[in-house]
Design a protein around this motif. Structure first.
Motif, PDB file in Angstrom:
ATOM      1  N   GLU A  20      36.061  50.105  43.796  1.00  0.00           N
ATOM      2  CA  GLU A  20      35.903  50.123  42.340  1.00  0.00           C
ATOM      3  C   GLU A  20      34.902  51.202  41.918  1.00  0.00           C
ATOM      4  O   GLU A  20      35.112  51.924  40.946  1.00  0.00           O
ATOM      5  N   GLU A  21      33.812  51.316  42.646  1.00  0.00           N
ATOM      6  CA  GLU A  21      32.815  52.336  42.319  1.00  0.00           C
ATOM      7  C   GLU A  21      33.386  53.737  42.499  1.00  0.00           C
ATOM      8  O   GLU A  21      33.179  54.625  41.671  1.00  0.00           O
ATOM      9  N   GLU A  22      34.119  53.938  43.593  1.00  0.00           N
ATOM     10  CA  GLU A  22      34.741  55.237  43.823  1.00  0.00           C
ATOM     11  C   GLU A  22      35.733  55.552  42.709  1.00  0.00           C
ATOM     12  O   GLU A  22      35.831  56.678  42.234  1.00  0.00           O
ATOM     13  N   HIS A  23      36.464  54.478  42.306  1.00  0.00           N
ATOM     14  CA  HIS A  23      37.442  54.655  41.226  1.00  0.00           C
ATOM     15  C   HIS A  23      36.731  55.037  39.936  1.00  0.00           C
ATOM     16  O   HIS A  23      37.181  55.928  39.216  1.00  0.00           O
ATOM     17  N   LYS A  24      35.599  54.361  39.664  1.00  0.00           N
ATOM     18  CA  LYS A  24      34.815  54.686  38.472  1.00  0.00           C
ATOM     19  C   LYS A  24      34.329  56.134  38.539  1.00  0.00           C
ATOM     20  O   LYS A  24      34.373  56.873  37.557  1.00  0.00           O
ATOM     21  N   GLU A  25      33.850  56.549  39.720  1.00  0.00           N
ATOM     22  CA  GLU A  25      33.373  57.916  39.883  1.00  0.00           C
ATOM     23  C   GLU A  25      34.513  58.908  39.676  1.00  0.00           C
ATOM     24  O   GLU A  25      34.347  59.941  39.025  1.00  0.00           O
ATOM     25  N   GLU A  26      35.695  58.572  40.222  1.00  0.00           N
ATOM     26  CA  GLU A  26      36.854  59.429  40.042  1.00  0.00           C
ATOM     27  C   GLU A  26      37.219  59.530  38.570  1.00  0.00           C
ATOM     28  O   GLU A  26      37.538  60.610  38.068  1.00  0.00           O
TER      29      GLU A  26
END
Length: 190
Positions: A20-26
């Motif tokens: 989820e964090e990676e997705h948010k960063e993306e």
């Protein structure tokens, strides 16, 4: 096994949170990239607009230069046509002077009188031709001295004339339309 399931479940949760964090960063990076692309497009649009405006100004200046060139060319052609006979007339001025001197001679015989009449006819025809070309004699005696039209060669004191008034003409002056071909040589009252 419970422990194993718990660990797996915890690992899955951590992976999910990390995903989820990676997705948010993306999403943030993609959002920033989209904003950067929009800004770049706006900058390109502004640059293109400036270039268009610059080209438009250059076109207007070039068009104005061309219009000025055409106007100057037209004026030069008109002036050339207006004064086309100037060189010939200037060359004929001494001939006119000699004609006038010859006409001042007082004939003593009938033959000389007849010759003088013929010369007067030729002189009048010559004067008419010059007049048709726009040649005028510059007025002198009794006129106020004008350095653009007259050349003062003598200064005298005559009580019947005002100061700076022309007393006598020594040589005729001529104008071609509005251009002085030869100024009149005159005596001016002091």
């Amino acid at each position: 096994m419970n422990e194993l399931n718990e660990k797996e479940s915890q690992a899955v949760e951590e992976e999910t949170l990390q995903a989820e964090e990676e997705h948010k960063e993306e999403v943030v990076v993609e959002g920033n990239a989209a904003e950067s692309e929009e800004e770049a497009a706006e900058d390109e649009g502004t640059a293109a607009q400036k270039e268009i405006e610059d080209l438009r100004n250059r076109l207007l200046r070039t068009q104005a230069d061309y219009d000025n060139f055409r106007r100057r060319s037209r004026e030069e052609k008109e002036a050339a046509a207006k004064y086309r006979s100037q060189a010939v007339i200037e060359a004929l001025l001494p001939v006119i002077d000699n004609f006038e001197r010859a006409l001042l001679v007082k004939p003593e015989t009938d033959e000389a009188k007849s010759l003088l009449q013929g010369m007067e006819m030729v002189y009048r025809q010559f004067q008419d031709t010059l007049k048709n070309e726009g040649v005028e004699v510059i007025e002198t005696v009794g006129q106020t001295f004008d350095p653009h039209l007259h050349q003062a060669v003598m200064q005298v004191e005559e009580p019947e004339f005002e100061s700076n008034q022309i007393v006598e003409e020594l040589q005729k002056g001529y104008k071609l339309k509005d251009r002085v071909l030869r100024p009149s040589m005159v005596k001016v009252n002091a």
